[in-house]
Scaffold this motif. Structure first.
Motif, mmCIF file in Angstrom:
data_model
loop_
_atom_site.group_PDB
_atom_site.id
_atom_site.type_symbol
_atom_site.label_atom_id
_atom_site.label_comp_id
_atom_site.label_asym_id
_atom_site.label_seq_id
_atom_site.Cartn_x
_atom_site.Cartn_y
_atom_site.Cartn_z
ATOM 1 N N ARG A 181 -5.574 2.578 -0.560
ATOM 2 C CA ARG A 181 -4.738 1.769 0.337
ATOM 3 C C ARG A 181 -4.368 2.559 1.588
ATOM 4 N NH1 ARG A 181 -3.561 -2.459 3.057
ATOM 5 N NH2 ARG A 181 -1.341 -2.917 3.351
ATOM 6 N N THR B 3 -7.028 2.938 5.784
ATOM 7 C CA THR B 3 -6.517 2.664 7.130
ATOM 8 C C THR B 3 -6.957 3.727 8.123
ATOM 9 O OG1 THR B 3 -4.427 3.866 6.776
ATOM 10 C CG2 THR B 3 -4.483 1.551 6.124
ATOM 11 N N LYS B 4 -7.453 4.855 7.627
ATOM 12 C CA LYS B 4 -7.953 5.931 8.481
ATOM 13 C C LYS B 4 -9.481 5.960 8.529
ATOM 14 C CE LYS B 4 -3.929 7.618 9.574
ATOM 15 N NZ LYS B 4 -3.443 7.618 10.979
ATOM 16 N N LYS C 236 2.511 -2.157 8.128
ATOM 17 C CA LYS C 236 1.218 -2.832 8.133
ATOM 18 C C LYS C 236 1.379 -4.338 8.286
ATOM 19 C CE LYS C 236 -1.265 0.711 8.052
ATOM 20 N NZ LYS C 236 -2.039 1.011 9.283
ATOM 21 N N LYS D 44 -0.020 -6.634 11.351
ATOM 22 C CA LYS D 44 -0.870 -7.797 11.078
ATOM 23 C C LYS D 44 -0.316 -9.037 11.771
ATOM 24 C CE LYS D 44 -2.977 -10.385 7.259
ATOM 25 N NZ LYS D 44 -3.084 -10.507 5.788
#
Length: 331
Positions: free
Chosen positions: A111, A115-116, A312, A316
């Protein structure tokens, strides 16, 4: 069979917790545990609580180093130390309490690291390497301690069969562990081919990765054991080396048991390894360890997860609003 396997280890862990608490109940039957343990907790000097907290920071810093080493092995260098530290801290704080660290750790890491830009395959490799680094630390310290003081296992006489507690057996196991470490170092320096035993395979890392593992792997265990050492009373304290050995054996037994957080199993083994220290004082020290190493990090990790998910979600929603503001693409 797969469905049965999903339930097998949780059942084993639950049985280990129940069995350990049953034995602990008989161990302390007839004693006013709550009152005396609370008195011992209040008697611990503030300076010892400070050093126990410092030991906790050392342990979690070493765990962050595990992730950093794994990322370097994968050739990933664009992720900051701060992000790695927060991800590692959250991962281990949750997995130490939940149990099944490979699976729970994999979910949390995916998770965060996805994101990286990391793929699922890269995260899986990272999890495996971190787990191996931890196991390597156990082998290094176990080999050193059992070779240096093979009589340590005699503290478990009556709790384990004599063949496992005999000094000759302990020293033999210690030398085998050190032999494995030596082979691992040689394999890395001389670029050996992967060692295979059935499905089991050991890939020798680059020397720069191996050297980092050699220092980082034992550091986490040294820090975690330090929490208990500083929480134990000065009078009757067997010394740091004995505490480290007892911690290593107890923590390993807790992991093998699959009990969530090693609950009960860790305490039962550690108490039997400390026959010279009053049991309730040992129990108080173990409660300090649970507080510093498990409970406080868990509460902090839940806050980190909540803030991460909130950020996050906001990103979004902003993306959705921005897309709607731009309107549909021209026909």
């Amino acid at each position: 069979m797969r469905k049965l396997a999903e339930y097998f280890w949780p059942v084993v862990g639950l049985a280990a917790v129940v069995g350990s608490f049953y034995l602990l109940y008989h161990e302390f039957q007839g004693e006013s545990v709550g009152t005396e343990v609370w008195a011992y907790l209040k008697a611990i000097p503030p300076s010892d609580y400070f050093f126990a907290g410092l030991s906790t920071l050392v342990a979690y810093a070493a765990l962050a180093w595990y992730d950093r080493i794994a990322l370097l092995h994968l050739g990933v260098k664009h992720i900051s130390w701060m992000f790695i530290s927060m991800c590692s801290f959250t991962t281990y704080a949750l997995s130490h309490n939940i149990g099944a660290s490979v699976f729970s750790g994999a979910m949390v890491r995916y998770r965060a690291y996805s994101t990286k830009g990391l793929t699922a395959t890269q995260v899986a490799a990272l999890v495996v390497l971190c787990s191996y680094t931890f196991a390597f630390g156990n082998v290094v310290l176990g080999g050193l301690l059992l070779t240096y003081d093979p009589t340590m296992m005699q503290r478990l006489s009556g709790f384990l069969p004599d063949v496992f507690t005999h000094p000759h057996t302990a020293r033999t196991v210690g030398l085998l562990c050190l032999g494995f470490v030596g082979l691992y170092i040689a394999g890395s320096l001389m670029h050996f081919r992967p060692f295979r035993f059935g499905r089991f395979e050991i890939l020798y890392p680059r020397p720069d990765i191996m050297v980092r593992q050699l220092f980082a792997a034992p550091l986490e265990l040294i820090g975690a054991a330090g929490i208990i050492y500083f929480a134990l009373p000065e009078q009757g304290n067997p010394g740091y080396v004995v505490v480290l050995g007892a911690f290593l054996l107890s923590f390993s037994a807790a992991l093998v048991s699959h009990a969530p957080g090693g609950l009960g199993v860790f305490e039962l083994v550690f108490l039997n390894l400390m026959p010279d220290v009053p049991r309730l004082q040992v129990l108080a020290a173990l409660l300090v360890w649970r507080l510093f190493y498990l409970i406080i990090p868990l509460l902090a990790a839940l806050v980190v997860v909540a803030l991460f998910e909130r950020r996050k979600l906001v990103e979004k929603l902003r993306g959705v609003v921005h897309s709607e503001a731009e309107g549909p693409p021209p026909a």
